[in-house]
Design an enzyme around this catalytic site. Sequence first.
Site, PDB file in Angstrom:
ATOM      1  CD  GLU A  97       9.767   1.369  10.508  1.00  0.00           C
ATOM      2  OE1 GLU A  97       9.718   2.317   9.709  1.00  0.00           O
ATOM      3  OE2 GLU A  97       9.695   0.177  10.158  1.00  0.00           O
TER       4      GLU A  97
ATOM      5  CE1 TYR B  69       1.066  -0.301   4.414  1.00  0.00           C
ATOM      6  CE2 TYR B  69      -0.053   1.814   4.421  1.00  0.00           C
ATOM      7  CZ  TYR B  69       0.783   0.909   5.031  1.00  0.00           C
ATOM      8  OH  TYR B  69       1.332   1.206   6.251  1.00  0.00           O
TER       9      TYR B  69
ATOM     10  CG  LEU C 217       8.248   2.320   4.790  1.00  0.00           C
ATOM     11  CD1 LEU C 217       8.008   1.094   3.914  1.00  0.00           C
ATOM     12  CD2 LEU C 217       6.946   3.054   5.036  1.00  0.00           C
TER      13      LEU C 217
ATOM     14  NE  ARG D 155       6.952   3.999   0.560  1.00  0.00           N
ATOM     15  CZ  ARG D 155       6.680   4.788   1.603  1.00  0.00           C
ATOM     16  NH1 ARG D 155       7.634   5.090   2.465  1.00  0.00           N
ATOM     17  NH2 ARG D 155       5.474   5.277   1.788  1.00  0.00           N
TER      18      ARG D 155
ATOM     19  CE  LYS E 271       3.159   3.069   3.254  1.00  0.00           C
ATOM     20  NZ  LYS E 271       3.323   3.104   4.704  1.00  0.00           N
TER      21      LYS E 271
ATOM     22  NE  ARG F 198      -5.910 -19.852   3.919  1.00  0.00           N
ATOM     23  CZ  ARG F 198      -5.142 -20.762   4.530  1.00  0.00           C
ATOM     24  NH1 ARG F 198      -5.295 -22.048   4.278  1.00  0.00           N
ATOM     25  NH2 ARG F 198      -4.218 -20.379   5.405  1.00  0.00           N
TER      26      ARG F 198
HETATM   27  N1  PDD Z   1       2.827   4.868   7.378  1.00  0.00           N
HETATM   28  N2  PDD Z   1       7.486   3.566   8.956  1.00  0.00           N
HETATM   29  C1  PDD Z   1       6.342   2.869   8.936  1.00  0.00           C
HETATM   30  C2  PDD Z   1       6.315   1.533   9.600  1.00  0.00           C
HETATM   31  C3  PDD Z   1       5.193   3.382   8.292  1.00  0.00           C
HETATM   32  O1  PDD Z   1       4.062   2.666   8.272  1.00  0.00           O
HETATM   33  C4  PDD Z   1       5.260   4.660   7.692  1.00  0.00           C
HETATM   34  C5  PDD Z   1       4.087   5.267   6.964  1.00  0.00           C
HETATM   35  C6  PDD Z   1       6.479   5.376   7.758  1.00  0.00           C
HETATM   36  C7  PDD Z   1       6.642   6.733   7.126  1.00  0.00           C
HETATM   37  O2  PDD Z   1       6.672   6.653   5.723  1.00  0.00           O
HETATM   38  P1  PDD Z   1       6.168   7.865   4.822  1.00  0.00           P
HETATM   39  O3  PDD Z   1       6.930   9.055   5.247  1.00  0.00           O
HETATM   40  O4  PDD Z   1       6.486   7.451   3.440  1.00  0.00           O
HETATM   41  O5  PDD Z   1       4.675   8.021   5.096  1.00  0.00           O
HETATM   42  C8  PDD Z   1       7.564   4.782   8.379  1.00  0.00           C
HETATM   43  C9  PDD Z   1       1.642   5.337   6.670  1.00  0.00           C
HETATM   44  C10 PDD Z   1       1.468   6.819   6.723  1.00  0.00           C
HETATM   45  C11 PDD Z   1       0.424   4.576   7.169  1.00  0.00           C
HETATM   46  O6  PDD Z   1       0.564   3.390   7.361  1.00  0.00           O
HETATM   47  O7  PDD Z   1      -0.645   5.169   7.309  1.00  0.00           O
END
Ligand code: PDD
Length: 310
Positions: free
Chosen positions: A206, A56, A230, A75, A174, A124
């Site tokens: 993170e 996503y 990420l 990405r 992601k 499945r």
């Molecule tokens: N999340 N690390 C993780 C685990 C994340 O899920 C996200 C983003 C980030 C930051 O990435 P970016 O700057 O590209 O948004 C870092 C999104 C916003 C979400 O899951 O809603």
Amino acid sequence: IRHFILTNTAFTRRNQSFGDKPTMTRTVFVNGAYVPENEAKISIFDRGFLMADGVYEVTSVLQGKLIDFEGHAVRLERSLNELDMGMPCTIDELLEIHRELVRVNEIDEGLVYLQITRGSDGDRDFAFPDPETTKPTLVLFTQSKPGMANSAASQKGAKIISIEDIRWGRRDIKTVQLLYPSMGKMMAKKVGCDDAWMVEEGFVTEGTSNNAYIVKGNKIITRGLSNDILHGITRAAVLRMAKEAQMEVEERSFTIEEAKEADEAFTTSASAFVMPVVEINGATMGDGTPGPIAKRLREIYLDESLKKAI
Ligand code: PDD
């Protein structure tokens, strides 16, 4: 089942009688069609649903424009590649869908959520389906968040707890496997905090849905890129802007102990931009209000990103 239907009908009726306007129904995008959200359909055999076999992206919208669409698109292609998944359409088409959803749903400030899964072959099976016959599922929807750029949360700052990072080893992809990050968020809420930073082998990886930073003097410290985190699109932009503003950037791992003693801390993400952190595991950061560097970076990020928004 009868109870469920009755309560749901009551809920819909109640909602519709609120205010002058009927409840807004979002238009969403599912596999080539723009449809009202309550008419959107995905197979129960979709591998996103059964196996979290999907990726996503979340792109923010400010003043009706997309922030760093290109970064998210690049990405997304990388995530798909790493999982041997195909792109269901071109990047230009994706941009067009983003823009159309922002337009029809009248999003001024908010988010566009995009998800691509390996689709459904009607059953499945652990083995991947043949990509020639099973096409990926593509879903996009918007979330309206008025006041996102100037949120009360960002003025107050976030309270953080630390939790063990027990996610899989490819956090650079992601994927929609968000159960543990959701649990982390709930662990924080349960103790009156806002979010959790995850720790592996003593070092912060993170946040549950953001990248983590500490500030010491004029230096911004954040973990280097690897499969452990990420590669945040907001992270890349903020680090670039920090360097342009003559701040020092050090990409290295840090511990919770070091973070608690730092001058400031903050997180970055597409949904919260730069979010100051005011408490870590019960220890107050500075005077307990957002630090000057985090505040400045937030301003710079919002200004600069808006200039390039499309
Ligand atoms: N999340 N690390 C993780 C685990 C994340 O899920 C996200 C983003 C980030 C930051 O990435 P970016 O700057 O590209 O948004 C870092 C999104 C916003 C979400 O899951 O809603």
